[in-house]
Design a protein around this motif. Structure first.
Motif, PDB file in Angstrom:
ATOM      1  N   ARG A  10       0.942  -1.222  -0.539  1.00 14.08           N
ATOM      2  CA  ARG A  10       0.208  -0.083   0.294  1.00 14.08           C
ATOM      3  C   ARG A  10       1.031   0.869   0.145  1.00 14.08           C
ATOM      4  O   ARG A  10       2.014   1.410   0.967  1.00 14.08           O
ATOM      5  CB  ARG A  10      -0.996  -0.035   1.286  1.00 14.08           C
ATOM      6  CG  ARG A  10      -1.616   1.628   1.433  1.00 14.08           C
ATOM      7  CD  ARG A  10      -1.953   0.980   2.835  1.00 14.08           C
ATOM      8  NE  ARG A  10      -3.126   2.592   3.135  1.00 14.08           N
ATOM      9  CZ  ARG A  10      -2.330   4.084   3.238  1.00 14.08           C
ATOM     10  NH1 ARG A  10      -1.185   3.783   3.676  1.00 14.08           N
ATOM     11  NH2 ARG A  10      -3.110   4.525   3.527  1.00 14.08           N
ATOM     12  N   THR A  11       0.117   2.039  -0.806  1.00 13.33           N
ATOM     13  CA  THR A  11       1.470   3.477  -0.942  1.00 13.33           C
ATOM     14  C   THR A  11      -0.110   4.630  -0.821  1.00 13.33           C
ATOM     15  O   THR A  11      -0.441   4.925  -1.544  1.00 13.33           O
ATOM     16  CB  THR A  11       2.036   3.502  -2.174  1.00 13.33           C
ATOM     17  OG1 THR A  11       3.256   2.384  -2.599  1.00 13.33           O
ATOM     18  CG2 THR A  11       3.129   5.138  -2.446  1.00 13.33           C
ATOM     19  N   GLY A  12       1.051   5.551   0.466  1.00 12.91           N
ATOM     20  CA  GLY A  12      -0.539   5.999   0.647  1.00 12.91           C
ATOM     21  C   GLY A  12       0.466   7.985   0.368  1.00 12.91           C
ATOM     22  O   GLY A  12       1.324   7.820   0.128  1.00 12.91           O
ATOM     23  N   THR A  35       3.215   0.950   3.069  1.00 14.81           N
ATOM     24  CA  THR A  35       3.253  -0.110   3.921  1.00 14.81           C
ATOM     25  C   THR A  35       4.470  -1.356   2.657  1.00 14.81           C
ATOM     26  O   THR A  35       3.609  -1.509   1.830  1.00 14.81           O
ATOM     27  CB  THR A  35       1.885  -1.078   4.147  1.00 14.81           C
ATOM     28  OG1 THR A  35       1.738   0.338   5.528  1.00 14.81           O
ATOM     29  CG2 THR A  35       2.332  -2.255   5.411  1.00 14.81           C
TER      30      THR A  35
END
Length: 273
Positions: A85-87, A92
């Motif tokens: 996950r890339t925000g 993560t």
């Protein structure tokens, strides 16, 4: 030893990785060996550097959970990084360090940019590590030559132990389960978040202070990096409160020269045989 302008420190040279297709390649140097295996903190820093290369917008480890699958040896290594996950603020990832067909280290981590995190809201009830002046502490360079040969890892940095906590080195452990020391990398290399991943596993196993010398293999290590450390010496403290079922936990605190708690870790390890 101090590096000159533009020179690359030993630590940075040894954790260097290169991208090769869908993975990163590096080498676990023999100089980071302890006994028959490569130090777990160094492995974590090299793997962490591969994650940094894969996530240029999220360069710093924030939370890392590492499982040590099999003993790593000096030689070539491969790191596979899988973003989950890339925000905007954090990313993560999962990552594995491999040698041949064997997984040595498997990690789940959250990365971010610590420079962008709020730095003016720091509240803690933790008590800073208090150490005597460095010239009153006991240097790791005083270790016998056979120890230096068996564990060349200990020569990759300067470590100055609290004089009241080195009885284990002369057969007189205190039984309190605590070891603390001043710490800095060779070449006067200043600390950064990747170096903190190594620092949390740099001290001798705290079981030494319980009268249990010997190799204590890490099963799992969780590290939290709270801030970019200020330049200068770090202060490390390892403690344990519980030994049960052939395992012990080891809690580490890392304080920087600005008296901030910049990293914490807990690892579960096997008691020395």
């Amino acid at each position: 030893m101090t590096t000159g302008p533009g020179a690359v420190s030993e630590f940075d040279r040894d954790i260097a990785v290169s991208r090769e297709g869908d993975h990163f390649s590096g080498e676990l140097k023999d100089g980071w060996r302890v006994g028959g295996g490569v130090n777990g903190g160094f492995q974590l820093s090299l793997l962490g550097n591969a994650i940094r290369a894969a996530l240029p917008d999220h360069p710093d480890p924030v939370a890392v959970s590492a499982y040590y699958i099999s003993p790593a040896v000096a030689g070539p290594a491969r790191v596979d990084v899988r973003p989950l996950r890339t925000g905007g603020r954090t990313a993560t990832v999962a990552a594995d360090l491999r040698q041949g067909d064997d997984v040595r280290l498997s990690v789940l981590a959250t990365y971010g940019d610590l420079a962008a995190f709020p730095s003016d809201d720091v509240r803690t009830t933790a008590e800073p590590v208090v150490l005597p002046p460095r010239d009153e502490c006991v240097a790791n360079t005083l270790a016998p030559e056979e120890i230096k040969e068996m564990a060349p890892f200990t020569q990759r940095f300067e470590m100055l132990f609290h004089p009241d906590e080195v009885g284990w080195a002369v057969g007189k452990p205190s039984g309190r389960g605590q070891i603390s020391a001043w710490f800095r990398l060779a070449d006067d290399r200043e600390p950064d978040p990747l170096a903190l991943l190594m620092a949390v596993d740099a001290l001798p196993p705290v079981t030494f202070d319980l009268g249990l010398p010997g190799w204590a293999p890490t099963v799992e290590l969780s590290a939290h990096v709270r801030a970019k450390p200020a330049p200068g010496w770090l202060r490390l403290r390892h403690r344990t409160r519980n030994v049960a079922g052939g395992f012990f936990e080891e809690d580490c605190e890392v304080w920087d020269s600005a008296d901030r708690l910049v990293a914490q870790s807990r690892q579960l390890a096997l008691l020395p045989r």
